[in-house]
Design an enzyme around this catalytic site. Structure first.
Site, short mmCIF file in Angstrom:
data_model
loop_
_atom_site.label_atom_id
_atom_site.label_comp_id
_atom_site.label_asym_id
_atom_site.label_seq_id
_atom_site.Cartn_x
_atom_site.Cartn_y
_atom_site.Cartn_z
N CYS A 87 1.12 53.01 -18.38
CA CYS A 87 2.41 52.08 -18.28
C CYS A 87 2.13 50.72 -18.94
O CYS A 87 0.91 50.28 -20.06
CB CYS A 87 3.61 52.56 -17.64
SG CYS A 87 3.03 51.76 -16.29
N ARG A 92 5.03 51.93 -12.82
CA ARG A 92 5.60 53.58 -14.14
C ARG A 92 5.06 54.15 -13.79
O ARG A 92 5.34 55.85 -13.01
CB ARG A 92 6.60 53.04 -15.57
CG ARG A 92 7.48 52.24 -15.13
CD ARG A 92 8.35 52.42 -16.62
NE ARG A 92 7.55 50.58 -17.65
CZ ARG A 92 7.87 50.61 -18.62
NH1 ARG A 92 8.48 51.12 -19.43
NH2 ARG A 92 7.14 49.50 -19.26
#
Length: 123
Positions: A87, A92
């Site tokens: 990410c 994330r």
């Protein structure tokens, strides 16, 4: 005597490690790049489409972590093969890795520092 008590405790603790600790590996940039050079790997960018358009690793497929059909999009991937994810910074993709481990993916490799690490090192 303490050693007799500690050893079984350590064995039980190692056997009870969560699933995600066994299948998720955070890789340093150089190793991640070396392992994803092959065009036939499952390389997934979990950033938003807007972030993806601003730059991404070659051959990466964009599956937005915040998308309502995030889980559905992974159904077309082979759970028995490694999945390489990243990410922006690693937050994330770390959360995505846990989701994938729970869905039955056997090997998830997460880029340490995410795309920021990749781009700042002139890639």
């Amino acid at each position: 005597m303490k050693q007799l008590v500690i050893l079984p405790l350590l064995i039980v603790m190692s056997l009870s490690k969560p699933l995600q600790d066994q299948v998720i590996t955070v890789l340093p940039l150089n190793k991640f790049i070396a392992l994803t050079k092959d065009k036939d790997v499952q390389l997934i960018d979990v950033r938003t489409p807007e972030e993806f358009k601003q730059g991404h690793i070659i051959n990466a497929k964009n599956i937005d972590f915040f998308s309502q059909n995030f889980d559905v999009q992974f159904e077309n991937l082979d759970k028995s093969k490694p999945v390489y994810i990243y990410c922006r910074s690693g937050n994330r993709s770390g959360k995505a890795a846990i989701k994938l481990a729970k869905k039955g993916f056997v090997k998830i490799l997460d880029l340490e520092g995410g795309y920021l690490n990749y781009s700042k090192n002139n890639h």
